[in-house]
Every structure is written in structure tokens, then in C-alpha cells.
Design an enzyme around this catalytic site. Structure first.
Site, short mmCIF file in Angstrom:
data_model
loop_
_atom_site.label_atom_id
_atom_site.label_comp_id
_atom_site.label_asym_id
_atom_site.label_seq_id
_atom_site.Cartn_x
_atom_site.Cartn_y
_atom_site.Cartn_z
N ARG A 233 0.91 -1.39 -0.02
CA ARG A 233 0.14 0.16 0.35
C ARG A 233 0.63 1.19 -0.08
O ARG A 233 1.77 1.33 0.73
CB ARG A 233 -0.93 -0.08 1.30
CG ARG A 233 -2.25 -0.77 1.37
CD ARG A 233 -2.64 -0.40 -0.01
NE ARG A 233 -4.41 -1.27 -0.25
CZ ARG A 233 -4.50 -2.39 -1.18
NH1 ARG A 233 -3.75 -2.50 -1.29
NH2 ARG A 233 -5.76 -2.64 -0.32
N GLU A 262 -3.45 7.32 -5.48
CA GLU A 262 -3.62 6.68 -6.81
C GLU A 262 -4.84 7.29 -7.62
O GLU A 262 -5.89 7.65 -7.43
CB GLU A 262 -4.52 4.72 -6.94
CG GLU A 262 -2.67 4.60 -5.45
CD GLU A 262 -3.24 3.67 -5.17
OE1 GLU A 262 -4.00 2.73 -5.48
OE2 GLU A 262 -2.31 2.39 -4.89
N HIS A 284 -0.83 -1.14 -9.16
CA HIS A 284 -1.75 -1.49 -8.77
C HIS A 284 -2.34 -2.27 -9.20
O HIS A 284 -3.36 -2.65 -9.04
CB HIS A 284 -2.66 -0.39 -7.84
CG HIS A 284 -2.82 -1.41 -6.03
ND1 HIS A 284 -3.60 -0.21 -5.83
CD2 HIS A 284 -3.39 -1.80 -6.16
CE1 HIS A 284 -3.43 -1.00 -4.41
NE2 HIS A 284 -3.32 -2.05 -4.37
N1 LIG Z 1 -0.99 -4.72 -4.78
C1 LIG Z 1 -1.90 -5.27 -4.27
O1 LIG Z 1 -2.28 -5.81 -5.69
C2 LIG Z 1 -2.50 -6.02 -3.71
C3 LIG Z 1 -2.12 -5.36 -2.42
N2 LIG Z 1 -1.92 -6.31 -0.64
C4 LIG Z 1 -1.34 -5.68 -0.03
O2 LIG Z 1 -1.61 -6.35 0.75
C5 LIG Z 1 -1.18 -6.38 2.50
C6 LIG Z 1 -0.89 -7.86 3.11
O3 LIG Z 1 -1.63 -8.95 2.60
P1 LIG Z 1 -2.48 -10.27 2.81
O4 LIG Z 1 -0.07 -10.74 3.21
O5 LIG Z 1 -2.84 -11.38 2.59
O6 LIG Z 1 -1.89 -9.68 5.02
P2 LIG Z 1 -2.25 -10.82 6.01
O7 LIG Z 1 -3.29 -9.65 7.22
O8 LIG Z 1 -2.43 -12.13 6.02
O9 LIG Z 1 -0.32 -10.63 6.51
C7 LIG Z 1 -0.15 -8.89 7.52
C8 LIG Z 1 0.91 -9.04 8.05
O10 LIG Z 1 1.20 -8.28 8.76
C9 LIG Z 1 1.79 -7.70 10.04
N3 LIG Z 1 2.45 -7.10 10.31
C10 LIG Z 1 0.99 -5.64 10.95
N4 LIG Z 1 1.30 -5.24 11.16
C11 LIG Z 1 2.78 -4.84 11.39
C12 LIG Z 1 3.27 -3.94 12.00
N5 LIG Z 1 3.61 -2.85 12.27
N6 LIG Z 1 4.77 -4.79 11.76
C13 LIG Z 1 5.65 -5.50 11.02
N7 LIG Z 1 4.53 -6.64 9.93
C14 LIG Z 1 3.10 -6.34 10.48
C15 LIG Z 1 0.86 -8.83 10.30
O11 LIG Z 1 1.29 -9.83 11.80
C16 LIG Z 1 0.36 -10.05 9.42
O12 LIG Z 1 1.77 -11.29 9.59
C17 LIG Z 1 -2.69 -6.60 2.64
O13 LIG Z 1 -3.05 -5.65 3.36
C18 LIG Z 1 -2.98 -5.82 1.12
O14 LIG Z 1 -2.50 -4.04 1.59
C19 LIG Z 1 -2.94 -7.21 -1.15
C20 LIG Z 1 -3.63 -7.35 -2.32
C21 LIG Z 1 -3.20 -7.12 -3.15
O1 LIG Z 2 -8.60 -4.92 -5.58
C1 LIG Z 2 -7.98 -4.07 -5.82
O2 LIG Z 2 -7.88 -3.12 -6.11
C2 LIG Z 2 -6.40 -4.08 -5.38
C3 LIG Z 2 -6.23 -5.29 -5.07
C4 LIG Z 2 -5.11 -4.84 -3.41
O3 LIG Z 2 -4.98 -4.32 -3.22
C5 LIG Z 2 -6.14 -5.87 -2.38
O4 LIG Z 2 -6.56 -6.78 -2.31
O5 LIG Z 2 -5.72 -5.08 -1.15
#
Ligand SMILES: NC(=O)C1=CN([C@@H]2O[C@H](COP(=O)(O)OP(=O)(O)OC[C@H]3O[C@@H](n4cnc5c(N)ncnc54)[C@H](O)[C@@H]3O)[C@@H](O)[C@H]2O)C=CC1
Ligand SMILES: O=C(O)CCC(=O)C(=O)O
Length: 546
Positions: A233, A262, A284
Site C-alpha cells: 500500500r 492513486e 496497482h
Molecule cells: N498490490 C496489490 O494489488 C495487493 C496488495 N495487497 C496488500 O498486501 C497487504 C498484505 O496482504 P496479506 O499478506 O494477504 O495480509 P496478511 O494479513 O495475511 O499479512 C499481513 C501481515 O502484516 C503483519 N503486520 C501487521 N502490522 C505490522 C507491523 N507494524 N510490522 C510488521 N508486520 C506487521 C501482520 O502480522 C501480518 O502477518 C494487504 O493488506 C494489502 O494492503 C494485497 C493484495 C493485492
Molecule cells: O482490488 C484491488 O483493486 C487491488 C487489490 C488489493 O490491493 C488488495 O486486495 O488489497
């Protein structure tokens, strides 16, 4: 008929589920302006979004019928969770559907960055053949730091290890055993961890805690010549500071898929022309694969439909617990905790300052009640239920499990929880709530037959059935008081169904609790309160079905 509004392009797999539902009227309106969105949400029961629709308090205010928000993706930072919770709107995401897509995008960015693939491609398509200008670095043998070892961070680690990278992670919230299983060294100091890595990739959610967690200080801690990747993010990283360190040549490169604004404006620091050789930027698209989009749309649609229909569903991010997943016995305690809240709100005279909920017995010792609500509201279901009961007395029935912890926070009520061994009863909930001047304490249990009982009130042992209408009073323990109560209620034609008495030896005081069939008229209650033998008297009503 449920009205469902989809505000972004979600995969056909999700749209088809809504279209096929006989009880759904589906509208898909993509690219709405804010004014159009405010109008469009007015009468919808559910909204389905991706990351591009900001749902704040004003929009939620306009969405008067809204009950469910479905997020076809993981991050819910575009949704004001507290405001949704205050209004009883459940927010559901699709956390598992795009993990691999975001993982592969991260690896793609990492490879593109260290081999400068976009720059090489641009050069070739511009008619050049500059092989010696594109000298890269190999990943094998390099140190990778994964910040946030959740779903995506873990999958990135597995793949990076397959590339021969030495992987470590910084994530204070995961169990060391999990990192060990992944073959990842878990480090507990972010600055130190940053200083060791050749490549840093971040995979944490954007929350109040993580916003800006990689600032100038953290970036300066990084090893000279290291790379930074953000496929999570915008808002996590100080983009301005990063651009400055890239420009100085202190950091070798950065790859970003997500930006603090964005789409990024033309003057975004990472879009500066002089940095083009050192950055890889994508709009993104981390979750943009057919497979991921189909999966998140299907997961979101399935759960939104179930939530609308009152069926069990998964992935609610702002529900403190799923009532339907608790055993029948636990649900009896849940309702008992709510009744203790109702009782406490009636008996406490001032504004509540502090509450302690103590759960005793083996029923409360297991982990299946894991609270998933966003920090700082990680309370047990019973504490949440107590708060709901407490606040609904003065706020009305719209107080729900989502809004109750927020009301406590808003009102400066400090909430403590404890667990302990059971003594007289197999399982017991104890609550003490104070208003600064005085307090109310209660303990309650559920019998083997499933009957709820309040067994302690303000230090008196008592046996009180928390149902229907109660008439409670405390008095000087002298002969004749019980007779006065009977006469008073008899004259007011209020029938007594049950009578419980408690005495505290040596105190000279007693407590009475009656179950009554009708309301005590206000003038009768006032006359009773004025009796010199009476310290206080209150009536409490438990609505049916609690
Ligand atoms: N670029 C994209 O299109 C996408 C971006 N994302 C982003 O990726 C992020 C992570 O997704 P997941 O791995 O599925 O989430 P998740 O919830 O499985 O993992 C997040 C991890 O971050 C850790 N965390 C929380 N606060 C923290 C801190 N202060 N310091 C260190 N670690 C910390 C948590 O303990 C957890 O293990 C989402 O929240 C989303 O914003 C997700 C999917 C697609
Ligand atoms: O849904 C989207 O537009 C992007 C995916 C993503 O960033 C998320 O799943 O957190």
C-alpha cells in the site's frame, strides 16, 4: 429483495452469483463521481467494491439501508471500519483470493528491478541495442527482508528461498514457529533488520499503526545499494524520502505497485524523470490476474449473499466474533453477559469509567473465540456482549457487537479483561463496573440445565433469574421491610413471580431481587425509595429473546 450495488469492475464470476440470485436486484455502476456515489448508495443493502471506492462516514450516512460491504480483495483501508461498525455495517473481504497474484507480482517486480527489465525493453523498442548498459544483480545469495510475514509475505519468502535468497522477516505479530517452518529468520528490530538486507519487500496492511512505518530514518538504515519493493500500500513508505535516497545513489532502486495517491499525480516523487532508470512502477495491478480476480469476486459475492440472507459467512473484518460459531453453551453465557450489562447500566448511577470482566472456568479457556476485530478492540465475545447490553440501555437497541467496543472507546470507558480458575461454579462471569464514585459488581453462571443465574450482586450471594422484569432494592436489614414490599406491590396490583434475598453478615444491610409480572408505577417506586429503611430501588427489564 436485496439491492446490491457494485461500484467497481469485479470479475464475472462474482457478478454471475448476484445475477443468478432470485432475491437480489443488482446494479453495477463503475466510475461514479463522489456526488453520484452519494446518491447511488441511498437505498442499497450491500455494496461491493475493490480498492478504488472510498467509503467514509459521509457515504455511510447516505447509505441508510446498508448492511454489508463486500471488498473483492484484501486491503480494507479504503473503508472507514470504525464508521461502518458504528452503523452496524459488516465489512467482508476476500483475503485468500489474490495472495498468489500479489506474490508473483512482487517477484516480478524484484526480478525486473535487479535486471532493469523495463529500461532494457524501452531501450530495445526505441531501436537501441545497448547490452553492456544493462548489467544487473543476481538474487541468488542475496539477503531479502520481508516486512509482514502474513499470507503474501510467506509466499514471497518461499519463492525467494527457491531463488537461493537468504530470507529474514520482521513481523512482531506472528508466532516464531511459523517463520521457522518457512525457513525464515524472524528479526525483532526493524532498523537492524533493514540494515542487513539487500532487498526489502513490504507486505503489511495499511493501518494507523503501519502508516508511514518506513520513513526517512528507516530508509537511511538500509544498506547502501539496497532495493525497496512496495507491492502492498501507498502510505506505508515515505515516497519523498525514498526518491531523495535514490537520487543520491544511496539506494539502488525501488519498485512500487501501490502509491499514497492513486493514480499518482505527475509530480509524484517516484515519477521524476531523473529516477526513471532506478524505478519500476506499476499501476496497482498486483491482484490483476484472471485467477485472482475470479477468486476474490466469487469469495466476496458468496459471503455478501450469505450475510444478507442471515446465513453463516466468512471473512468479516469488523465483527468481534461470529456468534453462530459459538457452542450453544457459550451462547447462553454470551446472552448472560449482555444481561449483566443491562443490569449494570440500570444500577450504576454515574457515567462508567472502568469495567473489568473476569471469565472463570474451562469453558473460557480455549482459543476458538479468537477475536478478529481490528486493534485496539480485541475483547472476548463476553466483554463485547456486556458492553452491548450496557450501552443499549441508554443508547437503544441499535447498539451492536461492532459498535459497542467503539462506544466504550468514545466514552473513555477503560475495559480490562482477566481469566481465572473456577471455584464454586464450573464457569462464572464476574463483572465490576465503576463510575469513579461507586461501583456495581456482579457474578453469574449458567446451570447444568442451561438456566442463567446471577449469583452475586454488590457482594451479596443471591440467586436471581435474569429474565423479564426485576425489582431490585437494598435495605437496612430490619424486620418489616419485606412486608412493606409485598404490601406496596400488592396495592399497585403487581404480581410477584419470584423473590430472592441476600444478606451480608455483619453489614446490617440486605438486598432484595423480585421477578414481577408488571411494571411498578413510578409514584409507587418513588414512595418506596423514600422509605427510611430503603437505600435504593430500581426496576430492570430484559427484553424477550435476549
Ligand atoms: N498490490 C496489490 O494489488 C495487493 C496488495 N495487497 C496488500 O498486501 C497487504 C498484505 O496482504 P496479506 O499478506 O494477504 O495480509 P496478511 O494479513 O495475511 O499479512 C499481513 C501481515 O502484516 C503483519 N503486520 C501487521 N502490522 C505490522 C507491523 N507494524 N510490522 C510488521 N508486520 C506487521 C501482520 O502480522 C501480518 O502477518 C494487504 O493488506 C494489502 O494492503 C494485497 C493484495 C493485492
Ligand atoms: O482490488 C484491488 O483493486 C487491488 C487489490 C488489493 O490491493 C488488495 O486486495 O488489497
Amino acid at each position: 429483495m436485496f439491492k446490491v450495488l457494485v461500484t467497481e469492475n469485479i470479475h464475472e464470476a462474482g457478478v454471475a452469483l448476484f445475477s443468478a440470485a432470485p432475491d437480489v436486484k443488482l446494479e453495477q455502476k463503475v466510475g461514479l463521481s463522489r456526488a453520484e456515489l452519494l446518491e447511488a448508495v441511498a437505498d442499497v443493502d450491500a455494496l461491493v467494491t475493490r480498492s478504488g471506492t472510498p467509503l467514509d462516514g459521509e457515504i455511510l450516512d447516505h447509505a441508510r439501508s446498508l448492511r454489508v460491504v463486500g471488498r473483492a480483495g484484501v486491503g480494507v483501508d479504503n473503508i472507514d471500519l470504525a464508521e461502518a461498525s458504528r452503523r452496524g455495517v459488516v465489512v467482508i473481504n476476500a483475503p485468500t483470493g489474490n495472495t498468489l497474484a500479489a506474490t508473483e507480482q512482487t517477484l516480478a517486480l524484484m526480478l525486473a528491478l535487479v535486471r532493469r527489465l523495463p529500461q532494457a525493453h524501452a531501450s530495445l523498442t526505441a531501436g537501441q541495442w545497448r547490452r553492456k548498459d544493462f548489467m544487473g544483480r543476481q538474487l541468488h545469495g542475496k539477503k531479502l527482508l520481508v516486512v509482514g510475514l502474513g499470507r503474501i509475505g510467506s509466499q514471497v519468502s518461499i519463492r525467494a528461498r527457491a531463488f537461493g535468497m537468504d530470507v529474514s522477516a520482521y513481523d512482531p505479530y506472528i508466532a516464531p514457529a511459523r517463520a521457522e517452518k518457512l525457513g525464515v529468520a524472524l528479526l525483532d528490530d526493524l532498523q537492524g533488520a533493514l540494515s542487513l538486507a539487500d532487498v526489502v519487500t513490504i507486505h503489511v496492511p495499511l493501518t494507523d499503526e503501519t502508516r508511514g512505518m518506513i520513513g526517512l530514518r528507516e530508509l537511511k538504515s538500509m544498506k547502501a545499494g539496497a532495493y525497496f519493493i512496495n507491492c502492498a500500500r501507498g502510505g506505508l513508505v515515505d515516497e519523498e524520502a525514498l526518491a531523495a535516497l535514490l537520487r543520491e545513489g544511496r539506494l539502488a532502486g525501488a519498485a512500487f505497485d501501490a502509491f499514497s495517491v492513486e493514480p499518482p499525480t505527475a509530480d509524484h516523487p517516484l515519477l521524476a524523470p531523473d529516477l526513471r532508470d532506478r524505478v519500476v512502477l506499476t499501476p496497482h495491478i498486483g491482484a490483476n490476474t484472471q485467477e485472482a480476480q475470479s477468486a476474490v469476486a466469487e469469495i466476496a459475492a458468496t459471503n455478501v449473499l450469505a450475510a444478507l440472507r442471515g446465513e453463516p459467512y466468512e471473512h468479516a473484518v469488523n465483527l468481534p466474533f461470529m456468534e453462530s460459531l459459538l457452542t450453544g453453551r457459550k451462547r447462553r453465557y454470551l446472552s448472560l453477559a449482555r444481561k449483566l450489562g443491562i443490569l449494570a447500566a440500570n444500577l450504576l448511577s454515574g457515567a462508567p469509567r472502568q469495567v473489568t470482566v473476569t471469565l472463570r472456568g474451562s469453558l473460557f479457556s480455549d482459543e476458538d473465540e479468537r477475536v478478529r476485530f481490528e486493534l485496539p478492540y480485541r475483547y472476548s465475545p463476553y466483554t463485547v456482549s456486556f458492553l452491548k447490553g450496557f450501552f443499549e440501555v441508554h443508547q437503544g437497541p441499535e447498539v451492536n457487537y461492532m459498535s459497542a467496543p467503539l462506544l466504550a472507546e468514545d466514552r473513555g470507558l477503560s475495559v480490562d479483561e482477566a481469566k481465572g480458575e473456577a471455584t464454586t461454579y464450573n464457569n462464572l462471569i464476574e463483572v465490576r463496573v465503576s463510575d469513579g464514585d461507586g461501583d456495581v459488581s456482579m457474578s453469574a453462571t449458567v446451570t447444568e440445565e442451561g438456566k442463567q443465574r446471577v449469583v452475586g450482586l454488590n457482594g451479596y450471594w443471591i440467586d436471581l433469574v435474569p429474565e423479564g422484569r426485576l425489582f431490585l432494592f437494598s435495605n437496612h436489614d430490619r424486620p418489616g421491610v419485606i412486608g412493606k414490599v409485598g404490601t406496596m406491590l400488592g396495592e399497585a396490583r403487581v404480581n410477584i413471580a419470584n423473590f430472592a434475598l441476600g444478606r451480608r453478615n455483619g453489614s446490617g444491610l440486605a438486598l432484595g431481587a423480585l421477578q414481577i409480572d408488571h411494571d411498578v408505577p413510578v409514584d409507587v417506586l418513588e414512595r418506596f425509595r423514600a422509605d427510611p429503611d430503603v437505600l435504593w430501588a430500581e426496576t430492570v427489564v430484559f427484553a424477550e429473546g435476549i
